[in-house]
Design an enzyme around this catalytic site. Sequence first.
Site, mmCIF file in Angstrom:
data_model
loop_
_atom_site.group_PDB
_atom_site.id
_atom_site.type_symbol
_atom_site.label_atom_id
_atom_site.label_comp_id
_atom_site.label_asym_id
_atom_site.label_seq_id
_atom_site.Cartn_x
_atom_site.Cartn_y
_atom_site.Cartn_z
ATOM 1 C CE1 TYR A 1 18.742 2.825 23.704
ATOM 2 C CE2 TYR A 1 17.140 1.100 24.175
ATOM 3 C CZ TYR A 1 18.386 1.486 23.733
ATOM 4 O OH TYR A 1 19.290 0.526 23.316
ATOM 5 C CE LYS B 1 19.400 2.348 20.198
ATOM 6 N NZ LYS B 1 20.576 2.538 19.311
#
Length: 207
Positions: A166, A170
């Site tokens: 993640y 991101k």
Amino acid sequence: MLFENHHVVITGAGRGIGAAAARLFAAHGAAVTVNDLDREPAEATVEAIRQSGGEALAVPGSVTEDGFPERLLETAVAEFGPLNVLVNNAGFLWDGMLHTMTDEQWRAILEVHATAPFRMIRAAAKHLREPAKREFAAGEGFSRNRCVINVSSTSGLHGNVGQANYATAKMGIVGLTKTVAKEWGRFGIRCNAVAFGFMETRMTGAK
């Protein structure tokens, strides 16, 4: 009515941040195309907007599916006309410590948080960059408000335990945002990223 006569497309807008953004854009006058993986929450967001006097359309489906970004945008434009704002918000979590994370976990999260926004923006070029370029060439200047908003996270900016996949995605979306801004800014198209911290949503509920 900051967005009167504007058309906004938001992915992952059936719940959480996406649904809140959809309702807020609509409250300021925008016609909103609501995408979500699941039909029921997408239609619930649309119904809430319509009950408040706004205009909205549900287009359920997966942003990771080949060809779906193009279908989503064509459906949206056919309903509400030219696109003004694209919000890349769709996503989910599949956390795990780096030393035990599987290739499947890694690929799935990068696919939805990095590859899907890239594909959405690429598909949106037809609806944002091309008309803006024609207007600019015709000497009309920046006659329409156009922008792309990408949802990032503080996990991407600072890293986070159990979120190697993640955090990588991101942070990657920040680089994509800056690149789009440099490529499309000359035509008056803005591209920004919003890096949220921990918020109480369905996605974070298990934590």
